[in-house]
Every structure is written in structure tokens, then in C-alpha cells.
Design an enzyme around this catalytic site. Structure first.
Site, PDB file in Angstrom:
ATOM      1  N   GLN A 170      49.065 -49.729  -0.125  1.00  0.00           N
ATOM      2  CA  GLN A 170      50.132 -50.123  -1.051  1.00  0.00           C
ATOM      3  C   GLN A 170      51.403 -50.507  -0.298  1.00  0.00           C
ATOM      4  O   GLN A 170      52.380 -49.748  -0.268  1.00  0.00           O
ATOM      5  CB  GLN A 170      50.447 -48.963  -2.013  1.00  0.00           C
ATOM      6  CG  GLN A 170      49.315 -48.657  -2.984  1.00  0.00           C
ATOM      7  CD  GLN A 170      49.491 -47.293  -3.650  1.00  0.00           C
ATOM      8  OE1 GLN A 170      49.552 -46.283  -2.967  1.00  0.00           O
ATOM      9  NE2 GLN A 170      49.570 -47.272  -4.965  1.00  0.00           N
ATOM     10  N   ASP A 172      54.965 -51.746   0.613  1.00  0.00           N
ATOM     11  CA  ASP A 172      56.206 -51.822  -0.170  1.00  0.00           C
ATOM     12  C   ASP A 172      56.745 -53.247  -0.195  1.00  0.00           C
ATOM     13  O   ASP A 172      56.757 -53.936   0.827  1.00  0.00           O
ATOM     14  CB  ASP A 172      57.286 -50.927   0.464  1.00  0.00           C
ATOM     15  CG  ASP A 172      57.260 -49.520  -0.073  1.00  0.00           C
ATOM     16  OD1 ASP A 172      56.147 -48.995  -0.331  1.00  0.00           O
ATOM     17  OD2 ASP A 172      58.345 -48.921  -0.224  1.00  0.00           O
ATOM     18  N   ARG A 200      57.409 -48.242 -18.105  1.00  0.00           N
ATOM     19  CA  ARG A 200      57.645 -47.022 -17.334  1.00  0.00           C
ATOM     20  C   ARG A 200      57.691 -47.528 -15.899  1.00  0.00           C
ATOM     21  O   ARG A 200      56.715 -48.071 -15.379  1.00  0.00           O
ATOM     22  CB  ARG A 200      56.498 -46.031 -17.543  1.00  0.00           C
ATOM     23  CG  ARG A 200      56.607 -44.732 -16.731  1.00  0.00           C
ATOM     24  CD  ARG A 200      55.621 -44.738 -15.616  1.00  0.00           C
ATOM     25  NE  ARG A 200      55.482 -43.421 -14.959  1.00  0.00           N
ATOM     26  CZ  ARG A 200      54.938 -43.269 -13.770  1.00  0.00           C
ATOM     27  NH1 ARG A 200      54.475 -44.317 -13.102  1.00  0.00           N
ATOM     28  NH2 ARG A 200      54.831 -42.083 -13.234  1.00  0.00           N
ATOM     29  N   ASP A 202      57.609 -47.379 -12.231  1.00  0.00           N
ATOM     30  CA  ASP A 202      56.999 -46.479 -11.265  1.00  0.00           C
ATOM     31  C   ASP A 202      57.838 -46.374  -9.987  1.00  0.00           C
ATOM     32  O   ASP A 202      58.331 -47.385  -9.487  1.00  0.00           O
ATOM     33  CB  ASP A 202      55.617 -47.074 -10.926  1.00  0.00           C
ATOM     34  CG  ASP A 202      54.791 -46.191 -10.030  1.00  0.00           C
ATOM     35  OD1 ASP A 202      54.358 -45.130 -10.498  1.00  0.00           O
ATOM     36  OD2 ASP A 202      54.574 -46.569  -8.862  1.00  0.00           O
ATOM     37  N   TYR A 206      62.546 -45.709  -4.393  1.00  0.00           N
ATOM     38  CA  TYR A 206      62.201 -46.157  -3.035  1.00  0.00           C
ATOM     39  C   TYR A 206      62.301 -47.667  -2.812  1.00  0.00           C
ATOM     40  O   TYR A 206      61.742 -48.182  -1.853  1.00  0.00           O
ATOM     41  CB  TYR A 206      60.766 -45.714  -2.709  1.00  0.00           C
ATOM     42  CG  TYR A 206      60.456 -44.307  -3.189  1.00  0.00           C
ATOM     43  CD1 TYR A 206      61.012 -43.202  -2.536  1.00  0.00           C
ATOM     44  CD2 TYR A 206      59.632 -44.087  -4.281  1.00  0.00           C
ATOM     45  CE1 TYR A 206      60.745 -41.914  -2.982  1.00  0.00           C
ATOM     46  CE2 TYR A 206      59.354 -42.799  -4.733  1.00  0.00           C
ATOM     47  CZ  TYR A 206      59.917 -41.721  -4.079  1.00  0.00           C
ATOM     48  OH  TYR A 206      59.654 -40.455  -4.525  1.00  0.00           O
ATOM     49  N   GLU A 244      60.725 -43.471 -13.489  1.00  0.00           N
ATOM     50  CA  GLU A 244      60.052 -42.389 -12.801  1.00  0.00           C
ATOM     51  C   GLU A 244      60.799 -42.135 -11.502  1.00  0.00           C
ATOM     52  O   GLU A 244      60.569 -42.801 -10.493  1.00  0.00           O
ATOM     53  CB  GLU A 244      58.592 -42.724 -12.473  1.00  0.00           C
ATOM     54  CG  GLU A 244      57.880 -41.480 -11.940  1.00  0.00           C
ATOM     55  CD  GLU A 244      56.869 -41.700 -10.817  1.00  0.00           C
ATOM     56  OE1 GLU A 244      56.131 -40.763 -10.509  1.00  0.00           O
ATOM     57  OE2 GLU A 244      56.830 -42.794 -10.232  1.00  0.00           O
ATOM     58  N   HIS A 309      49.450 -37.727 -15.614  1.00  0.00           N
ATOM     59  CA  HIS A 309      48.239 -38.125 -14.891  1.00  0.00           C
ATOM     60  C   HIS A 309      48.262 -37.729 -13.412  1.00  0.00           C
ATOM     61  O   HIS A 309      47.272 -37.907 -12.718  1.00  0.00           O
ATOM     62  CB  HIS A 309      48.073 -39.639 -15.005  1.00  0.00           C
ATOM     63  CG  HIS A 309      49.188 -40.369 -14.298  1.00  0.00           C
ATOM     64  ND1 HIS A 309      50.491 -40.389 -14.772  1.00  0.00           N
ATOM     65  CD2 HIS A 309      49.213 -41.058 -13.144  1.00  0.00           C
ATOM     66  CE1 HIS A 309      51.241 -41.076 -13.939  1.00  0.00           C
ATOM     67  NE2 HIS A 309      50.502 -41.497 -12.941  1.00  0.00           N
TER      68      HIS A 309
HETATM   69  C1  GLC Z   1      53.744 -42.822  -9.240  1.00  0.00           C
HETATM   70  C2  GLC Z   1      52.511 -42.640 -10.092  1.00  0.00           C
HETATM   71  C3  GLC Z   1      51.366 -42.213  -9.236  1.00  0.00           C
HETATM   72  C4  GLC Z   1      51.142 -43.256  -8.168  1.00  0.00           C
HETATM   73  C5  GLC Z   1      52.426 -43.503  -7.354  1.00  0.00           C
HETATM   74  C6  GLC Z   1      52.314 -44.705  -6.474  1.00  0.00           C
HETATM   75  O1  GLC Z   1      54.183 -41.623  -8.717  1.00  0.00           O
HETATM   76  O2  GLC Z   1      52.767 -41.716 -11.125  1.00  0.00           O
HETATM   77  O3  GLC Z   1      50.207 -42.034  -9.997  1.00  0.00           O
HETATM   78  O4  GLC Z   1      50.120 -42.844  -7.298  1.00  0.00           O
HETATM   79  O5  GLC Z   1      53.521 -43.744  -8.222  1.00  0.00           O
HETATM   80  O6  GLC Z   1      52.310 -45.886  -7.227  1.00  0.00           O
END
Ligand code: GLC
Length: 544
Positions: A170, A172, A200, A202, A206, A244, A309
């Protein structure tokens, strides 16, 4: 204040993992059309807004939080027409839909990253954060501690390191690049134009990296988020941004700006303290964290939750508290993951119905809009032996037929929980709907009662003085001249307590909204005896 643009202030949210919810085509994976079939259930439960975990095309190395195409639907879930149908059908039932928007990173399979790694001169190279060494930004912590050794990963093709705060698959995005900033706005516009009610967002702390900082909550991040909000105000005034940011209250407060940044933010620190309070039989941790929580602008709202989750995160507690929480709630090592606990609500609370309901009473009455995690309304169990966080993402248990009525497939994406005491034969929607005293019915009633009272979405919290301040967490929720007194007995023993009544409560009787039982105040106090782990939502009854 315009009611429509502030719908989130008193909404009840519900988090859906689409893959787990309902499989409409028998391939073993839940999908959007399956979710459409269940909208009546959600409407009946009283839910106002669904948060869908990522539904975009993805190699699924982080269950969709690794996005390979921000404008599509993962084929497991259906297609854009299904999504449009979902929105239309949800809106018909006055249910709104928000989805995850993963702003911080993409999958390494995203065409942007593929182009970027191939060609140093590609315009996409600068969409990501590259370096010749793995030494920059060394003060940034590693989040996925159990799997990642560094926030830098060497890319052979690019012959450079790339930056990632989560899995190395993943990378950035580089928000210093104005093109990236614009791409994200365009992507959000794409979904807003389709009728979605917001996102939402995420992992927002960062977005930027700066040397000499921990790379969280940087001023640049707030500046960009304000631009996103300005775009929303202009383009989608009813759309919301739910942040988040797993941070301390002071730091999350900053994401509201002056009411000109995110509409909502999860209150991360209050969550583990609800579990602490229940275990210690002492409400002090909840009281302390709320006292430490700065006030927020009137047009903002907290989002409160018990589970989601992910692992039950223990980032927002002290080191000592974390170890205590692990000992209490994750006695087996397998239950622990990163800085948290991979378990669901019902198993965490020992499948004790009174305790589960008490936790929900706190969820529904503390400041903020509550969000339920799918399956917790029936007390679903978990499977800690599944990988990563998959143990809390098992199929929804609808009935006691094969695959819990979730799917007609031979094999489902993950096994349905079949072990007692949480097996689908005993824990399922159908049986709880048939039992008026079930968890499901109690939670449904809490939702309905909450929605009748403006104090919950709009009101202040004022602590109520009582002579059992540890065992009994009592508070008023107050909005204009409306008042509700919430009394939670956190102890495993019955408690008799005298609660001091404020002005508006000095009526001939108080009625519990949930049971309709009444009690009588005497000379400025009400004396109550509460059974173990019980709660009252008391409202003054006006004479006549
Ligand atoms: C957030 C999500 C989590 C995910 C992470 C990276 O914290 O809730 O499930 O793995 O972001 O995208």
C-alpha cells in the site's frame, strides 16, 4: 441550523462488510444486490446511515483498503449499476450510504503505481513518495507492527524505496503533489454525483510526511482537508466526511477545525475505556476521557463505537493500561494483533447479555452518533484462528439454515461460525426476531428511543452527582429545556444510589424510556436500586 445538512448529528450508523452480509448470486461472497435485499431489515432496525467498507477493485491484500481503481466496483460485489440501485433503494427507505475513501495510499497494483515504478519520468512517479535511502522520516512509527519492519520498501523496478504507513503493498500517495490533491477531489465528486452521502475517510493523519516529525496530524494535512471540505460545502452540502484519526482527543479535535474541516470523527479514546470501565466496575476511565475531550463546534459530531472491522485498538491508552487490557480481554496470545485485540463484542464481554446491553446503553447515550458493527446487534462471535482481522469479518448469521442463510454456495469466502456458544444455529437474526427479550430487540428499542430524543444528538453531557460515583456512571443529556438522566450500573452487584436532581428533573415522576417504569423523586433526589449491569434512561414526566 439546516436539518438536512446536519442529519448526521442524530443519525444511527451501521458498518457493513459487504462481503459478509448477503450473497445474492451464490458465489460465496456477499455483494451489493445482497445488501439491497437486506435494506428492509436495516430500516426496521432503525439505522439511518450505512458505512460500507471498501468496495473498489483491489487485490485484497488489505481487504480492499488497497485500492486498484477508485472509480469501479470489485467484481465480487457487483458493478456500478448495482451500486446505483443500492443508493436508490436505500434512499427510498431514508437510509443514507457512505463508503470508505482510502485517501492515504493505493494498492501497488493501481495503474498510477505501476506507471510510477516503471518510469522515472512518468507524471505518476511523483504521485508517490520515493527515496534513495530508507532513512528519511525515521520518527514515523510503524502501524502494522506484526508484519512490517519499516515504512520504506525497496522497489526493484523503480530502483528506489517507496514510503508506506501500512502494508508494503500500500504505497502512500504524495499529497505535496497538487495533481494528487486534485485526483482525490475528482474521485470523491465521481461518487457524490452518483448520489452517495459521504465518506469514511481512512487513515487521514498520515497524508503528509515531514522530516523531524512523527508524520501525523501535520498542519499541511489540515490545510488540505479544509480544501476538501470547501469542495463538499459547494458541491455536496449534505455529504459528510467522517474521519478515521486514531488519536488523542486534543489531536482529533483539530480535524473539526472551526467547523470547516471534517463533519465527524470517531472518538477512538473513549472506546477502550468503555471496556476498562466494565471490567473494573468503575466509570472513572470514561469520565476522565470525556473531561479531557475538548468541546466541538455545533455543526460537528463525534462518532462513537464499541467494535469495528479492525482489531480493538489499544493505541489510545497508556502502556500499562494496554497490558492490563490484553490480560483481561485477550488472555490467549492469538487474540492479540498489532496493538490490539481481534475479538468481537459478545465474546469480549463473556457473552453476558446484561453486560453487552450495558455497553450498548453507553454507546447510545454518550455524546456522539453511535455506529453499530454488523452482527453485534445479535451478539455474533468471532474466529480468532482466521488470518489478520478476518476473525471479526465472518458471514452474517441470518438464520439456522446452511451457511446461516448468508449464501447458497458450497463454500463461503470464510467459514460461518459454527462452534457453540456463537454458532449460527443459536445466534441468528431469525431466532432473535422471534424472541421479544433478545439482544436484537433490546438494541432496536434503544435505537428507537434514542431517535425520539434530541438530547442525544444535540445535547450537552452533564455529570449527575451520586453517592456511588465509581460503580454508577450517571449523567444528564441536555438540550435546551429537554433533559434525560442516564444511569448505568457498571458493577456485577446490585447498587442502591441517591442521585441529585437538577432543576428540570424535579417533577412528580421520572419514567424509564426503555421499560416505561416510573420512579418518584423526593426532595431533590431520586433513590434507585439497579440490578447488576443495568441501566435506566430517565425522563421527567410533566404533571398532567
Ligand atoms: C484503516 C482501516 C484498516 C486498514 C488501514 C489501512 O485503519 O480501518 O482496516 O487496514 O486503514 O488502509
Amino acid at each position: 441550523m439546516d436539518k438536512n445538512t446536519h442529519w448526521f448529528k442524530d443519525a444511527v450508523f451501521y458498518e457493513v462488510y459487504v462481503r459478509a452480509y448477503q450473497d445474492s448470486n451464490g458465489d460465496g461472497h456477499g455483494d451489493l444486490l445482497g445488501l439491497v435485499e437486506k435494506l428492509d431489515y436495516l430500516q426496521d432496525l432503525g439505522v439511518d446511515c450505512l458505512w460500507l467498507m471498501p468496495i473498489f477493485p483491489s487485490p485484497l491484500l488489505d481487504d480492499g483498503y488497497d485500492v486498484a481503481d477508485f472509480r469501479g466496483i470489485h467484481p465480487d460485489f457487483g458493478n456500478l449499476d448495482d451500486f446505483k440501485l443500492l443508493i436508490a433503494e436505500a434512499h427510498k427507505r431514508s437510509i443514507r450510504i457512505i463508503t470508505d475513501m482510502v485517501m492515504n495510499h493505493t494498492s501497488d497494483q493501481h495503474p498510477w503505481f505501476q506507471e510510477a515504478r516503471k518510469d522515472k519520468n512518468s507524471r505518476y512517479r511523483d504521485y508517490y513518495v520515493w527515496s534513495d535511502t530508507d532513512e528519511k522520516f525515521s520518527e514515523a512509527r510503524i502501524i502494522f507492527l506484526d508484519t512490517e519492519k519499516s515504512n520504506w520498501t525497496w522497489d526493484d523496478q523503480a530502483q528506489q524505496f517507496y514510503w508506506h504507513r501500512f502494508y508494503s503493498s500500500q504505497p502512500d500517495l504524495n499529497y505535496d503533489n497538487p495533481e494528487v490533491q486534485q485526483e482525490m477531489l475528482d474521485i470523491m465528486k465521481f461518487w457524490l454525483d452518483m448520489g452517495i452521502d459521504g465518506f469514511r475517510v481512512d487513515a487521514i493523519p498520515y497524508l503528509y510526511e515531514r522530516e523531524g516529525t512523527n508524520g501525523e496530524n501535520l498542519p499541511e494535512t489540515h490545510e488540505y482537508l479544509k480544501q476538501v471540505r470547501a469542495f463538499f460545502d459547494q458541491h455536496a452540502p449534505e455529504g459528510i466526511l467522517l474521519s478515521e484519526a486514531n488519536q488523542w482527543p486534543e489531536d482529533v479535535r483539530a480535524y473539526f477545525g472551526d467547523g470547516d474541516e471534517m463533519h465527524m470523527a470517531f472518538h477512538f479514546p473513549v472506546m477502550p475505556r468503555i471496556f476498562m470501565a466494565l471490567k473494573r466496575q468503575d466509570g472513572t476511565p470514561i469520565r476522565q476521557i470525556l473531561e479531557r475531550t475538548p468541546p466541538i463546534p455545533m455543526n460537528n459530531q463525534w462518532c462513537t463505537f464499541l467494535r469495528n472491522h479492525d482489531e480493538l485498538t489499544l493505541e489510545m491508552v497508556t502502556e500499562e493500561e494496554r497490558h492490563w487490557m490484553w490480560e483481561q480481554y485477550a488472555p490467549e496470545l492469538r487474540m492479540r494483533l498489532n496493538l490490539g485485540i481481534r475479538r468481537r463484542l459478545a465474546p469480549l464481554l463473556g457473552n453476558n447479555k446484561a453486560k453487552i446491553l450495558l455497553a450498548n446503553s453507553l454507546l447510545f447515550t454518550l455524546p456522539g452518533s453511535p455506529i453499530l458493527y454488523y452482527g453485534d446487534e445479535i451478539g455474533m462471535g468471532d474466529n480468532i484462528w482466521l488470518d489478520d482481522r478476518n476473525g471479526v469479518r465472518t458471514p452474517m448469521q441470518w438464520e439456522d439454515s446452511p451457511n446461516a442463510g448468508f449464501s447458497a454456495a458450497q463454500q463461503t469466502y470464510a467459514p460461518v461460525i459454527a462452534e457453540p456458544p456463537f454458532s449460527y444455529q443459536s445466534v441468528n437474526v431469525a431466532s432473535q426476531q422471534a424472541d421479544p427479550n433478545s439482544l436484537y430487540h433490546h438494541i432496536k428499542s434503544m435505537i428507537a428511543n434514542r431517535k425520539n430524543e434530541r438530547v442525544f444528538g444535540w445535547g450537552e453531557l452533564v455529570w449527575a452527582q451520586n453517592d456511588r460515583p465509581e460503580q454508577v456512571l450517571a449523567y444528564y443529556r441536555q438540550f435546551a429545556d429537554e433533559l434525560v438522566l442516564i444511569v448505568n450500573n457498571l458493577s456485577e452487584a446490585a447498587q442502591t444510589t441517591r442521585i441529585e436532581l437538577v432543576e428540570g428533573m424535579l417533577t412528580p415522576a421520572l419514567i424509564d424510556l426503555l421499560t416505561q417504569q416510573t420512579c418518584t423523586p423526593t426532595s431533590g433526589f431520586v433513590e434507585l436500586t439497579l440490578p447488576p449491569y443495568s441501566y435506566l434512561w430517565l425522563k421527567p414526566v410533566q404533571p398532567g
